[in-house]
Design an enzyme around this catalytic site. Structure first.
Site, PDB file in Angstrom:
ATOM      1  N   ASP A  29       1.127  -1.285   0.150  1.00 54.01           N
ATOM      2  CA  ASP A  29      -0.052   0.199  -0.363  1.00 54.01           C
ATOM      3  C   ASP A  29       0.949   1.513  -0.062  1.00 54.01           C
ATOM      4  O   ASP A  29       2.094   0.996   0.095  1.00 54.01           O
ATOM      5  CB  ASP A  29      -0.880   0.344   1.504  1.00 54.01           C
ATOM      6  CG  ASP A  29      -0.519   0.010   2.748  1.00 54.01           C
ATOM      7  OD1 ASP A  29       0.940  -0.048   2.721  1.00 54.01           O
ATOM      8  OD2 ASP A  29      -1.167  -0.518   3.411  1.00 54.01           O
ATOM      9  N   ASN A  76      -8.217  -2.369  14.696  1.00 52.61           N
ATOM     10  CA  ASN A  76      -9.293  -2.863  13.615  1.00 52.61           C
ATOM     11  C   ASN A  76      -8.810  -3.891  13.285  1.00 52.61           C
ATOM     12  O   ASN A  76     -10.400  -4.796  12.282  1.00 52.61           O
ATOM     13  CB  ASN A  76     -10.118  -1.320  13.020  1.00 52.61           C
ATOM     14  CG  ASN A  76      -9.412  -1.007  11.554  1.00 52.61           C
ATOM     15  OD1 ASN A  76      -7.892  -1.784  11.205  1.00 52.61           O
ATOM     16  ND2 ASN A  76      -9.846  -0.269  11.168  1.00 52.61           N
ATOM     17  N   HIS A 123      -7.448  -4.301   9.993  1.00 53.68           N
ATOM     18  CA  HIS A 123      -6.943  -4.443   8.780  1.00 53.68           C
ATOM     19  C   HIS A 123      -5.986  -4.933   8.102  1.00 53.68           C
ATOM     20  O   HIS A 123      -4.433  -5.752   9.115  1.00 53.68           O
ATOM     21  CB  HIS A 123      -7.114  -2.759   8.223  1.00 53.68           C
ATOM     22  CG  HIS A 123      -5.924  -2.072   8.492  1.00 53.68           C
ATOM     23  ND1 HIS A 123      -6.200  -0.951   9.242  1.00 53.68           N
ATOM     24  CD2 HIS A 123      -4.530  -2.301   8.492  1.00 53.68           C
ATOM     25  CE1 HIS A 123      -4.573  -0.114   9.017  1.00 53.68           C
ATOM     26  NE2 HIS A 123      -4.212  -1.083   9.164  1.00 53.68           N
ATOM     27  N   GLU A 161      -9.360  -1.887   5.203  1.00 51.86           N
ATOM     28  CA  GLU A 161     -10.665  -1.525   6.381  1.00 51.86           C
ATOM     29  C   GLU A 161     -11.636  -2.528   6.428  1.00 51.86           C
ATOM     30  O   GLU A 161     -11.785  -2.843   6.044  1.00 51.86           O
ATOM     31  CB  GLU A 161     -10.935  -0.132   6.120  1.00 51.86           C
ATOM     32  CG  GLU A 161      -9.925   0.658   6.249  1.00 51.86           C
ATOM     33  CD  GLU A 161      -9.069   0.784   7.688  1.00 51.86           C
ATOM     34  OE1 GLU A 161      -8.963   0.301   8.640  1.00 51.86           O
ATOM     35  OE2 GLU A 161      -8.300   2.882   7.745  1.00 51.86           O
TER      36      GLU A 161
HETATM   37  C1  GLP Z   1      -1.130   0.299   8.369  1.00 54.81           C
HETATM   38  C2  GLP Z   1      -0.339  -0.619   7.145  1.00 54.81           C
HETATM   39  C3  GLP Z   1      -0.289  -1.533   7.959  1.00 54.81           C
HETATM   40  C4  GLP Z   1      -0.106  -2.196   8.550  1.00 54.81           C
HETATM   41  C5  GLP Z   1      -0.896  -1.765  10.318  1.00 54.81           C
HETATM   42  C6  GLP Z   1      -0.024  -1.913  11.920  1.00 54.81           C
HETATM   43  O1  GLP Z   1      -1.881   0.972   8.475  1.00 54.81           O
HETATM   44  N1  GLP Z   1      -1.321   0.135   6.369  1.00 54.81           N
HETATM   45  O2  GLP Z   1       0.291  -2.406   6.420  1.00 54.81           O
HETATM   46  O3  GLP Z   1       0.072  -3.199   9.096  1.00 54.81           O
HETATM   47  O4  GLP Z   1      -0.738  -0.170   9.062  1.00 54.81           O
HETATM   48  O5  GLP Z   1       0.921  -0.569  11.194  1.00 54.81           O
HETATM   49  P1  GLP Z   1       2.025  -1.244  12.826  1.00 54.81           P
HETATM   50  O6  GLP Z   1       3.075  -2.121  12.081  1.00 54.81           O
HETATM   51  O7  GLP Z   1       2.503   0.427  13.101  1.00 54.81           O
HETATM   52  O8  GLP Z   1       1.478  -1.573  14.130  1.00 54.81           O
END
Ligand code: GLP
Length: 242
Positions: A62, A128, A130, A135
């Site tokens: 992404d 949440n 995702h 989402e």
């Molecule tokens: C972001 C990314 C995800 C990631 C998630 C968790 O929004 N788009 O790919 O897995 O959040 O992030 P973190 O690893 O910083 O907790």
């Protein structure tokens, strides 16, 4: 879905590293990569390793809509800093956050994914549930698209930005359908703030309300957790490693 629990996130990341090493040995050529704090230790271990990705392809999950690759909060910037500068790949793909023709960018990314089927996909998980930026409510057969970020995700990610107002409200994300095409998936989750999402993923129904729950339908997914992220699971759900 096999679930393994480790004392620390570093131990889990070393295990993920071994899966990368094995995949490379077995001829994997395309790696699906994720951003966020979760894979940072894995990328640090990969950077310090002698694994050779110069014949491999990386496709990222992404990118924030509106952020150019040289913005230090863009995922393109993150990947260069945490992995690609030290560990070059033959080709790397990430959606272009500055694309003005959104539809063309989406089609382009879907073509890239069709031409480069992912052998091993790394995933983190949002509080949440995702995955990528898919989402809650994202269709399980979705492909790459421009998504609206939920307030919960904006709140969770604002720690990386100067202020909440700076967090982009939309992102390009590989769809859940594309993620499921990957031959092997590693979902990693660390810390207490992921415990609820992990519990819903493991114990709940397979539902679009909890995007990660769909991984229970994937034939080759491993979930790597530290003790805090596993704290709401039953010991019978997982195997302890180390
Ligand atoms: C972001 C990314 C995800 C990631 C998630 C968790 O929004 N788009 O790919 O897995 O959040 O992030 P973190 O690893 O910083 O907790």
């Amino acid at each position: 879905m096999n679930i393994f629990v480790f004392k620390t996130s570093f131990d889990a990341s070393k295990y993920a590293y071994n899966l990368f090493e094995n995949a490379l040995k077995e001829g994997a050529s395309t790696f699906g990569l994720a951003t966020g704090s979760t894979p940072e230790e894995l990328y640090s271990i990969l950077r310090d390793s002698d694994l050779d990705f110069t014949q491999a392809t990386a496709v990222n999950l992404d990118e924030y809509f509106g952020l150019p690759a040289d913005n230090d909060q863009s995922y393109a910037y993150f990947m260069k800093k945490h992995l690609f500068d030290a560990k070059p790949f033959a080709q790397t793909f990430i959606p272009d956050g500055t694309a003005t023709d959104v539809e063309a960018e989406i089609n382009n990314y879907n073509t890239i994914l069709d031409e480069n089927p992912v052998d091993l996909q790394i995933l983190g998980i949002g509080p949440n549930g995702h995955i990528g930026f898919n989402e809650p409510g994202s269709p399980f057969d979705s492909k790459t698209r421009l998504v609206d970020l939920t307030d919960e995700t904006i709140q969770a990610n604002k720690r990386f930005f100067e202020s909440e107002a700076d967090v982009p409200k939309q992102a390009f994300s590989m769809g859940i359908g594309s993620i499921l095409n990957s031959k092997q998936i590693i979902l990693m989750a660390f810390g207490e703030n992921k415990a609820k999402a992990v519990e819903q993923t493991v114990h709940g129904d397979v539902t679009e309300d909890v995007p990660a729950s769909v991984l229970k339908n994937h034939a080759n997914t491993v979930v790597l957790l530290d003790e805090a992220a596993a704290s709401l699971l039953d010991p019978s759900d997982y195997e302890v490693i180390g």
